[in-house]
Design a protein around this motif. Structure first.
Motif, short mmCIF file in Angstrom:
data_model
loop_
_atom_site.label_atom_id
_atom_site.label_comp_id
_atom_site.label_asym_id
_atom_site.label_seq_id
_atom_site.Cartn_x
_atom_site.Cartn_y
_atom_site.Cartn_z
N LYS A 43 35.48 25.40 19.75
CA LYS A 43 36.60 26.99 19.56
C LYS A 43 36.31 27.90 20.16
O LYS A 43 34.98 28.46 20.19
N GLY A 61 38.28 31.34 21.02
CA GLY A 61 39.95 32.27 21.02
C GLY A 61 39.48 33.28 22.78
O GLY A 61 39.85 32.83 23.70
N PRO A 62 40.79 34.44 22.53
CA PRO A 62 41.21 35.37 23.81
C PRO A 62 39.85 35.73 24.06
O PRO A 62 40.07 36.92 24.95
N THR A 109 37.25 27.36 28.94
CA THR A 109 38.96 28.08 29.03
C THR A 109 39.37 28.35 27.82
O THR A 109 38.82 29.31 27.60
N HIS A 110 40.85 28.64 28.11
CA HIS A 110 41.49 28.84 26.89
C HIS A 110 41.36 28.98 25.28
O HIS A 110 41.80 29.79 24.45
N SER A 111 41.03 27.31 25.52
CA SER A 111 41.36 28.13 23.48
C SER A 111 39.09 27.12 23.43
O SER A 111 39.28 26.63 22.19
N GLU A 112 38.91 25.96 24.79
CA GLU A 112 37.47 26.10 24.28
C GLU A 112 35.90 26.40 25.15
O GLU A 112 36.21 26.64 26.28
#
Length: 264
Positions: free
Chosen positions: A32, A34-35, A251-254
């Motif tokens: 996972k 984050g930003p 990516t935006h989440s991983e």
């Protein structure tokens, strides 16, 4: 007829893609995210990210951090030597060097050196030196960390720099017309070909490039002019990083890691 045109364009694009060879990848793991802005990994497996102008180094649940509040955004980070990480703060024309514990060991403001420069690109070179591209003269040179001196190496770059990358012995750049060059420590400049249009790019070697365009990732050989599709699943990603046959997709989440063997 109006409905037919988009269909024909999609069909043409699909056929063109099918004509490209593909490089298979093997999913290794994912985690996972984050930003944070993903910077890459070093040779010891530490992952580097930036969040709120703070660089973070993470591995096996351990996190090391560094922040220079007065310098603002970290423009680029050179991770090729984990014992001497180079942070470039372009807005303040400054470089900060960190040791492997993320402690500051040196800070250079290029406006204050005996021969001031306005740095547009900075990276680690061999023998305790830094590659520096001076936007004022449009020349690349070497800054000696021990002597505190800068000397230019090559003639001005007439078409600017769209992208740059470096290792200990070479400074690579792609100009605004997508022409790709390299200059060595002695100032010899070589033309390495022309790259296709790209959104993001990473130089793997003088004869190998990975780039993305419109959500598709490619491997490109500038010598033969051939490109090969890299078959990742993600169609939307913020950035990528390749090292040691590991392709990391952010990516935006991983953060997703793939095993990949590039075609020779």
């Amino acid at each position: 007829m109006k409905k037919l045109v988009p269909f024909l364009l999609l069909l043409i694009a699909t056929i063109a893609m099918a004509q490209d060879a593909v490089i298979p990848v093997k999913l290794l793991n994912s985690s996972k995210a984050g930003p944070e802005r993903y910077l890459g990994a070093d040779s010891y497996g530490w992952q580097y990210t930036v969040l709120d102008n703070e660089i973070r180094k993470e591995k096996d649940g351990r996190v090391l951090k560094f922040r220079a509040l007065s310098l603002g955004d970290i423009y680029r980070a050179d991770l090729q030597n984990p014992l001497q990480v180079v942070l470039f703060y372009r807005k303040f024309n400054t470089v900060v060097l960190l040791d492997n514990q993320m402690n500051e060991t040196s800070r250079i403001n290029f406006s204050d050196i005996p021969q001031p420069v306005i740095a547009e690109a900075v990276g680690l070179a061999s023998q305790n030196r830094l590659w520096v591209y001076d936007i004022t003269t449009q020349q690349v040179g070497l800054y000696d960390l021990a002597k505190g001196s800068f000397r230019t190496l090559a003639s001005p770059f007439n078409d600017g720099i769209r992208y740059y990358q470096n290792d200990y012995n070479y400074f690579y750049w792609v100009d605004n017309a997508n022409n790709w060059y390299a200059v060595n420590l002695f100032g010899k400049v070589n033309s390495l070909g022309k790259l296709p249009e790209f959104d993001q790019v990473q130089i793997v070697s003088p004869g190998s490039v990975i780039y993305s365009k419109d959500g598709i990732m490619y491997h490109f050989d500038p010598v033969t002019g051939t490109r090969t599709i890299v078959t990742i699943v993600e169609k939307s990603f913020r950035s990528f990083y390749y090292a040691g046959e590991i392709l990391s997709i952010f990516t935006h989440s991983e953060i997703i890691h793939y095993k990949i063997t590039l075609l020779k």
